[in-house]
Design a protein around this motif. Structure first.
Motif, PDB file in Angstrom:
ATOM      1  N   UNK A 151       0.797  -1.225   0.000  1.00 28.84           N
ATOM      2  CA  UNK A 151       0.000   0.000   0.000  1.00 28.84           C
ATOM      3  C   UNK A 151       0.830   1.275   0.000  1.00 28.84           C
ATOM      4  N   UNK A 152       2.118   1.168   0.289  1.00 27.93           N
ATOM      5  CA  UNK A 152       2.974   2.357   0.254  1.00 27.93           C
ATOM      6  C   UNK A 152       3.045   2.929  -1.163  1.00 27.93           C
ATOM      7  N   UNK A 153       2.699   2.140  -2.165  1.00 28.92           N
ATOM      8  CA  UNK A 153       2.723   2.601  -3.545  1.00 28.92           C
ATOM      9  C   UNK A 153       1.485   3.383  -3.962  1.00 28.92           C
ATOM     10  N   UNK A 154       0.625   3.726  -3.008  1.00 31.44           N
ATOM     11  CA  UNK A 154      -0.632   4.417  -3.303  1.00 31.44           C
ATOM     12  C   UNK A 154      -0.439   5.713  -4.089  1.00 31.44           C
ATOM     13  N   UNK A 155       0.464   6.565  -3.657  1.00 30.53           N
ATOM     14  CA  UNK A 155       0.657   7.858  -4.316  1.00 30.53           C
ATOM     15  C   UNK A 155       1.081   7.706  -5.768  1.00 30.53           C
ATOM     16  N   UNK A 156       1.896   6.705  -6.055  1.00 25.91           N
ATOM     17  CA  UNK A 156       2.336   6.439  -7.419  1.00 25.91           C
ATOM     18  C   UNK A 156       1.144   5.986  -8.263  1.00 25.91           C
ATOM     19  N   UNK A 157       0.294   5.124  -7.694  1.00 23.37           N
ATOM     20  CA  UNK A 157      -0.886   4.647  -8.424  1.00 23.37           C
ATOM     21  C   UNK A 157      -1.826   5.802  -8.771  1.00 23.37           C
ATOM     22  N   UNK A 158      -1.999   6.738  -7.847  1.00 25.39           N
ATOM     23  CA  UNK A 158      -2.861   7.895  -8.116  1.00 25.39           C
ATOM     24  C   UNK A 158      -2.232   8.779  -9.194  1.00 25.39           C
ATOM     25  N   UNK A 159      -0.919   8.989  -9.132  1.00 29.89           N
ATOM     26  CA  UNK A 159      -0.235   9.791 -10.152  1.00 29.89           C
ATOM     27  C   UNK A 159      -0.417   9.161 -11.532  1.00 29.89           C
ATOM     28  N   UNK A 160      -0.298   7.853 -11.605  1.00 27.48           N
ATOM     29  CA  UNK A 160      -0.485   7.165 -12.887  1.00 27.48           C
ATOM     30  C   UNK A 160      -1.919   7.333 -13.388  1.00 27.48           C
ATOM     31  N   UNK A 161      -2.898   7.251 -12.495  1.00 30.61           N
ATOM     32  CA  UNK A 161      -4.296   7.436 -12.895  1.00 30.61           C
ATOM     33  C   UNK A 161      -4.513   8.846 -13.430  1.00 30.61           C
ATOM     34  N   UNK A 162      -3.974   9.832 -12.730  1.00 26.88           N
ATOM     35  CA  UNK A 162      -4.130  11.221 -13.171  1.00 26.88           C
ATOM     36  C   UNK A 162      -3.460  11.462 -14.518  1.00 26.88           C
ATOM     37  N   UNK A 163      -2.306  10.849 -14.742  1.00 29.57           N
ATOM     38  CA  UNK A 163      -1.614  10.993 -16.019  1.00 29.57           C
ATOM     39  C   UNK A 163      -2.428  10.382 -17.158  1.00 29.57           C
ATOM     40  N   UNK A 164      -3.104   9.282 -16.894  1.00 26.89           N
ATOM     41  CA  UNK A 164      -3.944   8.633 -17.909  1.00 26.89           C
ATOM     42  C   UNK A 164      -5.138   9.510 -18.268  1.00 26.89           C
ATOM     43  N   UNK A 165      -5.731  10.132 -17.255  1.00 28.50           N
ATOM     44  CA  UNK A 165      -6.956  10.912 -17.454  1.00 28.50           C
ATOM     45  C   UNK A 165      -6.689  12.267 -18.093  1.00 28.50           C
TER      46      UNK A 165
END
Length: 155
Positions: free
Chosen positions: A15-29
């Motif tokens: 779960x420490x990778x949460x911020x990276x996952x959100x950044x990737x989602x924002x980059x996709x959108x």
């Protein structure tokens, strides 16, 4: 207005990778002009270096333990502590956001508006790739919260 959204975390620690996952989602959108999304990972010094380009707003996205149910998303204005002395500024790795923000503040690089969008981790310590179900479910909620902050910031 220039905004930096920094996704922080170690994708090899659950779960420490949460911020990276959100950044990737924002980059996709895709985001409005003037908004830069940066996958900082665990390189807090990279965040400090990026702040040299001067931003009006910084939004940090990270897993944050606030004692709530796993996957709970919170938005807070983080307090940035002052260094206790030169030894506090000697380590140039700054893997965690608190220390990176402290260094950026000491260098006069922090924008006036700094936000933290975080999610309560279920387990951010176990070695392994992938978020828990609860935290994975919070990725879109956090991305929506970042988008809401961006709309609120518009003049």
């Amino acid at each position: 207005m220039r905004v930096l959204v920094a996704g922080v975390g170690n994708v090899l620690r659950g779960d420490d990778g949460f911020g990276v996952a959100v950044a990737q989602r924002l980059q996709q959108d895709g985001l409005p002009d003037g908004v830069r999304v940066l996958d900082v990972g665990i390189g807090g010094i990279h965040l400090v270096q990026e702040l040299h380009d001067r931003y009006d707003v910084l939004i940090v996205v990270d897993a944050v333990d606030v004692g709530r149910a796993p996957g709970t998303v919170v938005t807070i204005r983080p307090s940035v502590r002052e260094p206790d002395g030169p030894d506090d500024l000697a380590d140039m790795h700054y893997a965690d956001p608190e220390r990176a923000l402290m260094l950026a503040g000491a260098l006069g690089l922090l924008p006036d508006a700094v936000w933290l969008v975080g999610a309560q981790p279920e387990d951010g310590q176990t070695v392994g790739y992938g978020l828990s179900n609860a935290v994975d479910g919070a990725v879109e909620t956090a991305a929506a919260e970042v988008r809401r902050l961006l709309v609120d910031l518009e003049p």
